[in-house]
Each structure stands twice: as C-alpha cells, then as structure tokens.
Design a protein around this motif. Structure first.
Motif, PDB file in Angstrom:
ATOM      1  N   LEU A   2       5.201   1.375   6.975  1.00 39.02           N
ATOM      2  CA  LEU A   2       4.078   2.146   7.269  1.00 39.02           C
ATOM      3  C   LEU A   2       2.689   1.913   5.984  1.00 39.02           C
ATOM      4  O   LEU A   2       1.771   2.083   6.952  1.00 39.02           O
ATOM      5  CB  LEU A   2       4.699   2.646   7.508  1.00 39.02           C
ATOM      6  N   ASP A   3       3.240   1.852   5.477  1.00 36.86           N
ATOM      7  CA  ASP A   3       1.692   1.897   3.895  1.00 36.86           C
ATOM      8  C   ASP A   3       1.477   0.441   4.769  1.00 36.86           C
ATOM      9  O   ASP A   3       0.052   0.853   4.520  1.00 36.86           O
ATOM     10  CB  ASP A   3       2.251   1.724   2.757  1.00 36.86           C
ATOM     11  N   ARG A   4       1.297  -0.669   5.330  1.00 37.63           N
ATOM     12  CA  ARG A   4       1.020  -1.771   5.669  1.00 37.63           C
ATOM     13  C   ARG A   4       0.065  -1.534   6.407  1.00 37.63           C
ATOM     14  O   ARG A   4      -0.812  -1.787   6.067  1.00 37.63           O
ATOM     15  CB  ARG A   4       2.110  -2.702   5.511  1.00 37.63           C
ATOM     16  N   TYR A   5       0.473  -0.963   7.446  1.00 37.25           N
ATOM     17  CA  TYR A   5       0.109  -0.614   8.769  1.00 37.25           C
ATOM     18  C   TYR A   5      -0.881   0.672   8.571  1.00 37.25           C
ATOM     19  O   TYR A   5      -2.742   0.248   9.194  1.00 37.25           O
ATOM     20  CB  TYR A   5       0.528  -0.200  10.111  1.00 37.25           C
ATOM     21  N   ASP A   6      -0.951   1.408   7.584  1.00 30.28           N
ATOM     22  CA  ASP A   6      -2.159   2.121   7.158  1.00 30.28           C
ATOM     23  C   ASP A   6      -3.078   1.852   6.272  1.00 30.28           C
ATOM     24  O   ASP A   6      -4.153   1.777   7.072  1.00 30.28           O
ATOM     25  CB  ASP A   6      -1.065   3.210   6.695  1.00 30.28           C
ATOM     26  N   MET A   7      -2.464   0.590   5.695  1.00 32.80           N
ATOM     27  CA  MET A   7      -3.639   0.029   5.097  1.00 32.80           C
ATOM     28  C   MET A   7      -4.099  -1.326   6.369  1.00 32.80           C
ATOM     29  O   MET A   7      -5.649  -0.956   5.763  1.00 32.80           O
ATOM     30  CB  MET A   7      -3.055  -0.714   4.216  1.00 32.80           C
ATOM     31  N   ASP A  10      -7.253   1.036   7.417  1.00 34.30           N
ATOM     32  CA  ASP A  10      -8.407   1.498   6.875  1.00 34.30           C
ATOM     33  C   ASP A  10      -9.139   0.742   6.792  1.00 34.30           C
ATOM     34  O   ASP A  10     -10.403   0.596   6.690  1.00 34.30           O
ATOM     35  CB  ASP A  10      -7.909   1.884   5.635  1.00 34.30           C
ATOM     36  N   ILE A  44       2.092   1.007  15.186  1.00 34.76           N
ATOM     37  CA  ILE A  44       2.647   2.455  14.428  1.00 34.76           C
ATOM     38  C   ILE A  44       2.929   3.375  15.417  1.00 34.76           C
ATOM     39  O   ILE A  44       3.455   5.132  14.737  1.00 34.76           O
ATOM     40  CB  ILE A  44       1.870   2.978  12.895  1.00 34.76           C
TER      41      ILE A  44
END
Length: 125
Positions: A2-7, A10, A44
């Motif tokens: 999920l962090d990769r998609y949030d990045m 951004d 996501i």
C-alpha cells in the motif's frame, strides 16, 4: 504494498500540481499523469476516485482530438477493469469491447496488450 501505491499517488499529485502551475493541464502529458493517478487509486481500491481521474484524462483527449490512440485505448481498458473490480459486469464488458475495437482499428490487437485484453473480456463475460 500500500505504501508504494500511496507514494505513486503522491508523485502523481505533485506532477498534477506542477502542470497546473505551468498552465499545462490541457496537454497530452497531463492526460498521461491523470490516467496514472486513476490507475494508482484503482489499485488501492478507490475506484470512484480512479473513475474521476479517468474522466479528466478522457476530457483532455477529447479536447486534443486524440481519442483512438494507444493512450486512450489503455484508458478505456483500465476503466473496464475498474468496473469489473466493482462487480459492474455490463459496464466492464462495454469498456473492454470498446478497447478491443480501438486496438483492432489501430491494428494492435495481435500484441501482448491486445491478447491480455481479449483474455480479460473472456473472464468478465
């Protein structure tokens, strides 16, 4: 994951802000960034947000007269996958069928993305 998609979201948002400050939101580059934002938000599970970004990218392509290009074919395909993920099989089938027609008219149906598209339509139906 999920962090990769949030990045990615951004990064897309920063690029959208840059394009807006450069008064370049109506360009092909902006349509690409908006489509990327749509893909990232769909991945996501934020399908309605993804649909919004796909609509914005489509408006730019309509204004530029670039409907029917490979970029819009991918956009229609992603819209179909988004609808399939939400269980909207009729809409998914329509979008994937439109994408097949676009690829067929561009003679790119016999490519790897074209084959993936045909497989996706078979699964949805």
């Amino acid at each position: 994951m999920l962090d990769r998609y949030d990045m990615a979201i951004d990064i897309c948002q920063k690029n959208i802000d840059r394009l807006a400050s450069a008064s370049a939101l109506g360009t092909h580059a902006a349509a690409k960034v908006l489509a990327a934002m749509g893909r990232a938000t769909c991945l996501i599970g934020r399908y309605h947000d993804g649909g919004h970004w796909f609509n914005e990218a489509t408006r730019i392509h309509l204004a530029l007269g670039t409907i029917g290009t490979s970029a819009t074919t991918d956009l229609v395909e992603w819209r179909g996958l988004m609808h399939a993920s939400m269980g909207q099989i009729g809409e998914a089938s329509t979008c994937l069928s439109q994408s097949i027609l676009l690829r067929e008219s561009a003679c790119s149906l016999a490519t790897r993305p074209g084959m993936r598209l045909l497989l996706g339509l078979a699964v949805v139906r």
